[in-house]
Design a protein around this motif. Structure first.
Motif: not given
Length: 549
Positions: A466-473, A148-153, A455-461, A484-491
């Motif tokens: 998208p990945s929280a930036l803090s996940f990479f810190c 599905g469409v998740s906008l995962v980076p 917003i983080r709870r909403t995205t999961v629900d 946010f990722g955008f490449a894998a999905w059509t407009p």
């Protein structure tokens, strides 16, 4: 005629019970058919045979395999039929019953006590890996992106993979090289592939290398692990960008390396160090397009980093994971291409260009290091698939690779522009986009930091994740943001997911507005304000914005 041919093929696919463990004793007093009956019954009771994959061999095949007569086999099978272990399908064969008699006979038997087991000891190496996943969470891989469409980076558009061209070239290399591609292969990698990659890098990335400097690996993680194990002893120091690609931390931790996170500014990694800070043996960087912030390292910072590495006898690991997808300005040369002191270990992958499942990448190393890298690689898993390597070599040398890059750059640019336009229209009230010059991801900074948990709870629900930036810190304390990722999905898919997120956030705002109305009504009636907890100031601001437009 075709139906007659297809039926035996279907039977063979379902004939998976071979009864290889059956042993008949011709010197025993027990008849052979009783031995066969008993051993088949015991195997059926102990096995896990699912409907649709539980067909028995024919009586003729079983008699031939066991060296007995068909009548002996028929006697044993008829008794199993009578007792409910087997069922027949006319024209299809004999199958294991869906429910064996033991299902009913053993239902009320007392359970045996399970032996007391001591906890399994896990190595410290595993415990220190910064990875909290467990069980089926690993099924989604490193990105955690399901269907599905998740906008995962970090997800490329695999639906655009040139399958027809790839399969045609694959058939050609199999026809030409045949069984040679089925044997053990070179630990360094396919010679034709190393030549093709060297030519591509010299032309496209301004690298300075030849095929003997290249080692083919199974993706970027293996490139990092091979380099770390070859260059560093446990406890030695690596500098890495902070925030960074999370697999970098996991790989270096697995190798027993002491990680020192280094901050970033608008030119790239900050080289300055305190007097007490240990000098690095290796420095991990993503200069073409820093992940996840998207910074492109300036030329001045690149030369400064090379000077630092040369002065302190350190090496630079250059992760050039998606340099091909740059949308603004001319590409800067790779670090490896401007390195005059053999300080750079350059690594690339085809995961973003073609597809991640190929698991093909490469290391370009200074010549004195190559044999050490190959020794580590050969101790891990010998080599990548020779068939895939040979196919990729043809794919590059015949021009398909560059054509695909140009085509995908155009597609990604269109999707990127569409994402930015739709995002600003639908979610501009909540976020400020940081638009990078390259790459497949975009950072969205929150305009109101206090909204981050909601917003983080909403995205999961809603499944837009998208990945929280803090996940990479590691130590970096950055303002709240999402990648946010955008490449894998059509407009169309991008718009649907952004509308879904915008609608969910608006619904959250309406809920907060209702809570505020209830609290105000209770206060007006003289009730205690604590009866209903009023929303915080940020929620009031969100409510006002929803009311006003």
């Amino acid at each position: 005629m075709s139906s007659r041919k297809s039926r035996p093929q279907k039977r063979r696919r379902r004939s998976i019970i071979a009864f290889e463990m059956i042993r008949l004793d011709r010197t025993a007093t027990e008849p052979l058919h009783e031995q066969l009956y008993r051993q088949i019954r015991d195997e059926l009771k102990s096995g896990r045979f699912g409907d649709g994959s539980s067909r028995l061999p024919s009586s003729r095949a079983l008699a031939t395999d066991r060296g007995i007569s068909r009548s002996t086999v028929r006697l044993a099978l008829s008794k199993l039929h009578a007792e409910g272990y087997l069922r027949s399908k006319p024209g299809s064969g004999t199958f294991v019953a869906n429910l064996l008699p033991e299902t009913f006979l053993t239902a009320d038997q007392p359970k045996t006590c399970e032996p007391i087991q001591r906890p399994i000891r896990i190595s410290d190496r595993v415990r220190t890996i910064p990875d909290g996943r467990a069980g089926d969470q690993f099924d989604l891989g490193a990105t955690g992106a399901g269907a599905g469409v998740s906008l995962v980076p970090s997800i490329p558009a695999v639906d655009e993979f040139p399958m027809a061209a790839w399969e045609r070239l694959r058939a050609q290399v199999l026809a030409k090289k045949g069984v040679n591609l089925l044997r053990y292969a070179s630990n360094r990698g396919d010679a034709d592939l190393r030549k093709a990659i060297a030519a591509y890098l010299c032309d496209f990335r301004a690298a300075r290398c030849h095929p003997d400097q290249i080692v083919i690996v199974a993706g970027m993680q293996q490139a990092m692990l091979v380099s770390a194990l070859a260059m560093l002893n446990p406890g030695e120091v690596a500098w890495i960008e902070d925030p960074c690609y999370q697999q970098t931390r996991r790989v270096l931790t697995l190798a027993g390396i002491k990680i020192i996170p280094k901050p970033l500014d608008n030119e790239g990694i900050v080289i300055a160090r305190s007097p007490k800070e240990k000098l690095p043996r290796i420095i991990y960087v993503t200069p073409s397009h820093q992940f996840p912030l998207g910074v492109t390292m300036s030329f001045q910072r690149r030369t400064g980093l090379l000077d630092f590495a040369r002065a302190h006898n350190a090496f630079i690991f250059e992760d050039d994971y998606d340099a091909e997808f740059r949308f603004a300005g001319p590409p800067l040369p790779s670090l490896q291409g401007i390195d005059n002191a053999s300080r750079v270990i350059y690594a690339g992958t085809v995961s973003k260009i073609l597809c991640p499942s190929l698991r093909l990448g490469y290391i370009v190393a200074p010549e004195p290091l190559v044999d050490s890298l190959v020794k580590i690689r050969s101790a891990m898993d010998q080599h990548s698939s020779p068939i895939d390597q040979a196919t990729l070599a043809r794919f590059i040398s015949e021009g398909f690779f560059l054509s695909h890059i140009k085509r995908m750059r155009k597609i990604y640019a269109e999707r990127r522009d569409f994402f930015i336009k739709q995002f600003n229209e639908l979610l501009g009230d909540h976020f400020t986009l940081q638009v990078p010059e390259a790459g497949l991801n975009i950072v969205a900074w929150l305009k109101r930091e206090e909204e981050f948990p909601m917003i983080r709870r909403t995205t999961v629900d809603i499944g837009v994740r998208p990945s929280a930036l803090s996940f990479f810190c590691i130590q970096a304390k950055l303002k709240p943001a999402f990648v946010f990722g955008f490449a894998a999905w059509t407009p169309t898919q991008i718009r649907e997911s952004l509308v879904k997120l915008a609608s969910a956030l608006k619904a959250k705002g309406m809920s907060d507005g209702q809570a505020l109305a209830i609290a105000n009504a209770q206060i007006a009636r003289g009730a205690s304000p604590n009866t209903t907890t009023p929303p915080s100031n940020n929620k009031i601001g969100l409510i006002n914005r929803n009311i006003n437009g």
